[in-house]
Design a protein around this motif. Structure first.
Motif, PDB file in Angstrom:
ATOM      1  N   GLY A   1       8.062 -10.743  15.474  1.00 48.76           N
ATOM      2  CA  GLY A   1       8.076  -9.574  16.349  1.00 48.76           C
ATOM      3  C   GLY A   1       8.979  -8.467  15.884  1.00 48.76           C
ATOM      4  N   GLU A   2       9.927  -8.761  14.977  1.00 49.59           N
ATOM      5  CA  GLU A   2      10.838  -7.735  14.482  1.00 49.59           C
ATOM      6  C   GLU A   2      10.174  -6.916  13.372  1.00 49.59           C
ATOM      7  N   MET A   3      10.659  -5.693  13.185  1.00 47.61           N
ATOM      8  CA  MET A   3      10.145  -4.796  12.153  1.00 47.61           C
ATOM      9  C   MET A   3      11.010  -4.911  10.895  1.00 47.61           C
ATOM     10  N   ALA A   4      10.366  -4.703   9.751  1.00 46.66           N
ATOM     11  CA  ALA A   4      11.085  -4.736   8.480  1.00 46.66           C
ATOM     12  C   ALA A   4      10.461  -3.735   7.525  1.00 46.66           C
ATOM     13  N   ALA A   5      11.303  -3.082   6.724  1.00 44.87           N
ATOM     14  CA  ALA A   5      10.819  -2.110   5.752  1.00 44.87           C
ATOM     15  C   ALA A   5      10.407  -2.817   4.470  1.00 44.87           C
ATOM     16  N   ILE A   6       9.597  -2.142   3.660  1.00 45.76           N
ATOM     17  CA  ILE A   6       9.208  -2.691   2.375  1.00 45.76           C
ATOM     18  C   ILE A   6      10.467  -2.943   1.542  1.00 45.76           C
ATOM     19  N   GLY A   7      10.595  -4.146   1.005  1.00 39.43           N
ATOM     20  CA  GLY A   7      11.764  -4.505   0.206  1.00 39.43           C
ATOM     21  C   GLY A   7      12.873  -5.161   0.988  1.00 39.43           C
ATOM     22  N   ASP A   8      12.781  -5.150   2.329  1.00 38.13           N
ATOM     23  CA  ASP A   8      13.822  -5.792   3.144  1.00 38.13           C
ATOM     24  C   ASP A   8      13.814  -7.304   2.948  1.00 38.13           C
ATOM     25  N   VAL A   9      15.000  -7.894   3.037  1.00 39.25           N
ATOM     26  CA  VAL A   9      15.128  -9.352   2.990  1.00 39.25           C
ATOM     27  C   VAL A   9      14.878  -9.898   4.392  1.00 39.25           C
TER      28      VAL A   9
ATOM     29  N   GLY B   1       0.829  -1.202   0.000  1.00 39.03           N
ATOM     30  CA  GLY B   1       0.000   0.000   0.000  1.00 39.03           C
ATOM     31  C   GLY B   1       0.861   1.248   0.000  1.00 39.03           C
ATOM     32  N   GLU B   2       0.334   2.313  -0.573  1.00 41.86           N
ATOM     33  CA  GLU B   2       1.122   3.536  -0.698  1.00 41.86           C
ATOM     34  C   GLU B   2       1.518   4.123   0.650  1.00 41.86           C
ATOM     35  N   SER B   3       0.666   3.980   1.644  1.00 42.03           N
ATOM     36  CA  SER B   3       0.926   4.624   2.934  1.00 42.03           C
ATOM     37  C   SER B   3       1.692   3.736   3.895  1.00 42.03           C
ATOM     38  N   ILE B   4       2.071   2.537   3.478  1.00 46.33           N
ATOM     39  CA  ILE B   4       2.735   1.596   4.375  1.00 46.33           C
ATOM     40  C   ILE B   4       4.201   1.477   4.009  1.00 46.33           C
ATOM     41  N   SER B   5       5.080   1.761   4.977  1.00 54.23           N
ATOM     42  CA  SER B   5       6.519   1.718   4.725  1.00 54.23           C
ATOM     43  C   SER B   5       7.215   0.587   5.468  1.00 54.23           C
ATOM     44  N   GLU B   6       6.560   0.023   6.506  1.00 54.37           N
ATOM     45  CA  GLU B   6       7.179  -1.064   7.240  1.00 54.37           C
ATOM     46  C   GLU B   6       6.118  -2.021   7.768  1.00 54.37           C
ATOM     47  N   VAL B   7       6.561  -3.217   8.110  1.00 57.11           N
ATOM     48  CA  VAL B   7       5.671  -4.245   8.637  1.00 57.11           C
ATOM     49  C   VAL B   7       6.334  -4.890   9.843  1.00 57.11           C
ATOM     50  N   GLN B   8       5.549  -5.642  10.575  1.00 57.92           N
ATOM     51  CA  GLN B   8       6.081  -6.445  11.671  1.00 57.92           C
ATOM     52  C   GLN B   8       5.977  -7.911  11.278  1.00 57.92           C
ATOM     53  N   ILE B   9       7.029  -8.673  11.545  1.00 57.66           N
ATOM     54  CA  ILE B   9       6.988 -10.106  11.267  1.00 57.66           C
ATOM     55  C   ILE B   9       6.044 -10.741  12.284  1.00 57.66           C
ATOM     56  N   GLY B  10       4.918 -11.266  11.796  1.00 57.49           N
ATOM     57  CA  GLY B  10       3.933 -11.830  12.711  1.00 57.49           C
ATOM     58  C   GLY B  10       4.281 -13.239  13.143  1.00 57.49           C
ATOM     59  N   GLU B  11       4.487 -14.126  12.172  1.00 55.88           N
ATOM     60  CA  GLU B  11       4.740 -15.529  12.512  1.00 55.88           C
ATOM     61  C   GLU B  11       5.321 -16.252  11.309  1.00 55.88           C
ATOM     62  N   TRP B  12       6.358 -17.052  11.561  1.00 53.11           N
ATOM     63  CA  TRP B  12       6.867 -17.966  10.543  1.00 53.11           C
ATOM     64  C   TRP B  12       6.094 -19.264  10.691  1.00 53.11           C
ATOM     65  N   TYR B  13       5.379 -19.643   9.629  1.00 56.93           N
ATOM     66  CA  TYR B  13       4.543 -20.827   9.709  1.00 56.93           C
ATOM     67  C   TYR B  13       5.341 -22.118   9.582  1.00 56.93           C
ATOM     68  N   ILE B  14       6.552 -22.023   9.041  1.00 58.22           N
ATOM     69  CA  ILE B  14       7.416 -23.192   8.931  1.00 58.22           C
ATOM     70  C   ILE B  14       8.797 -22.820   9.457  1.00 58.22           C
ATOM     71  N   SER B  15       9.582 -23.817   9.765  1.00 54.90           N
ATOM     72  CA  SER B  15      10.915 -23.576  10.314  1.00 54.90           C
ATOM     73  C   SER B  15      11.981 -23.785   9.241  1.00 54.90           C
TER      74      SER B  15
END
Length: 410
Positions: free
Chosen positions: A64-72, A11-25
């Motif tokens: 729980g960690e934050m990541a910017a759009i495009g981050d690996v 979305g245009e107004s979103i620059s970062e996200v929070q890692i919610g959950e890894w469903y696999i290990s």
């Protein structure tokens, strides 16, 4: 060669996200398009699917960690399915309605407990396990077919906590019960909710007016047609569609309710988009019914049911949450008798529905028992005068108490 798992633009107004959950290990094989990680924004939650059949070679950003759009946030390696299709950590392609795979381990089938198989752990339960740092085998499954539900995880965690407290108390005689704290960071959605609610209190001149509605007639009408409605449309006829229609009728009479402040200007619309609050896996969300003036009862009920399902699975899209000129929230589903809802800015009004309880009322000089509901209208006094607010709420009351008005338009 390892492929990068990056945060996509959402979305245009979103620059970062929070890692919610890894469903696999790491090292766990998954099929193409299987969801591998959930990402949270301040508006919605969405999943990132596997780009091919293979496995995650490395997780860079943890839950729980934050990541910017495009981050690996991790690396993925394409790989063939393990021989026999039953190797450790295998994940099957997910069909519609099938839950995500779970990182939990364990193979006991004792007492209805869940297995490693992803079909045993429901998505909400998987998220609850991750948040509590639990494994699936630590919770007793009570769902159909031995499925582990979110309520099972919560109940097991509560029982475990009580057991630890009793044990600690008994071992330290006279020391009193164990007093602990758990620090949990706010999710982006919860942060955004907090910001908007505080902003509404500070920037708008909020006032609440109340009324009560005799639900007898609308309940009778609903009971009369609920079976034929269900047979024709495949969905139950609820009360929300009646209130959406009643609010639409009220806004036609009092258009100020749907108006909004935009700087020093007042904006009126010739269409009505109404937000309906629904409970989701990450909190309350308010998806929007577009052009309610063109919607039938069935279309309203079907759309709300779809919103509820998506909210439960954290699949609400950003486009479904944006806009809206008015909001309806139903605290009655949780047993609320009365409350004062808060306006969702930049809207100017919100209607709070509440529980239906039988109460004695005076009717035609007699005391009778009727199923009554308190309703509350909170409005921005900068836009809506008290007379207009009361007129609107009385119109909602009139239409619900005599629902044939919706058809006769009187």
């Amino acid at each position: 060669m390892a492929m990068e798992i990056v945060v996509p633009a959402v979305g245009e107004s979103i620059s970062e996200v929070q890692i919610g959950e890894w469903y696999i290990s790491e090292g766990q094989w998954v099929a193409l398009d299987t969801d591998i990680v959930g990402l949270e924004t301040d508006k919605a939650t969405f999943d990132v699917p596997a780009p091919a059949g293979g496995k995650i070679s490395r997780i860079v950003k943890k839950a729980g960690e934050m990541a910017a759009i495009g981050d690996v946030i991790g690396y993925f390696e394409e790989a063939p399915e393990p021989a026999g299709g039953s190797g450790a950590g295998e994940s099957k392609p997910k069909s519609q309605g099938e839950p995500k795979s779970s990182p939990a381990s364990g193979s006991s089938d004792n007492g209805g407990q869940s297995h490693q198989g992803s079909e045993k752990v429901m998505p909400a339960a998987s998220r609850e396990l991750a948040q509590r740092g639990m494994q699936a085998h630590q919770a007793k499954a009570t769902g159909p077919g031995g499925r582990l539900l979110k309520e099972d995880v919560i109940a097991s965690a509560s029982t475990s906590a009580k057991g630890r407290e009793l044990s600690t108390t008994s071992e330290s005689a006279g020391a009193g019960p164990l007093r602990t704290e758990e620090i949990v960071p706010l999710s982006p959605i919860r942060k955004r909710i907090a910001e908007r609610l505080v902003s509404a209190q500070h920037e708008a001149a909020l006032l609440t007016t109340f009324n009560e509605i005799d639900m007898s007639n609308v309940m009778d009408l609903r009971n009369q047609y609920k079976d034929s409605f269900l047979n024709k449309y495949g969905i139950k006829l609820g009360f929300m569609s009646f209130f959406v229609k009643a609010v639409l009728d009220g806004m036609n009479q009092v258009p100020q309710i749907a108006a909004q402040m935009r700087g020093k200007e007042l904006v009126y619309r010739n269409y009505y988009d109404i937000g309906v609050a629904v409970g989701g896996g990450k909190g309350l969300v308010v998806p929007v019914l577009r052009n309610v003036e063109r919607m039938s009862f069935a279309e309203i009920e079907l759309t709300i049911a779809d919103f509820a399902k998506k909210a439960k699975d954290n699949k609400i899209g950003l486009e479904q949450l944006e806009g809206g000129c008015f909001t309806i929230t139903n605290g009655g589903v949780y047993g609320s008798l009365l409350s004062t809802p808060i306006v969702n800015p930049p809207q100017s009004g919100v209607l709070g529905m509440h529980g239906i309880f039988e109460r004695p009322i005076a009717l035609n000089g007699q005391v009778v028992i009727r199923p009554m509901m308190y309703v509350a209208l909170t409005y921005d006094h900068r836009v809506v005068d008290g007379r207009e607010a009361v007129t609107f709420l009385r119109r909602v009351k009139e239409v619900i108490e005599d629902p044939t008005r919706m058809l006769m338009e009187i």
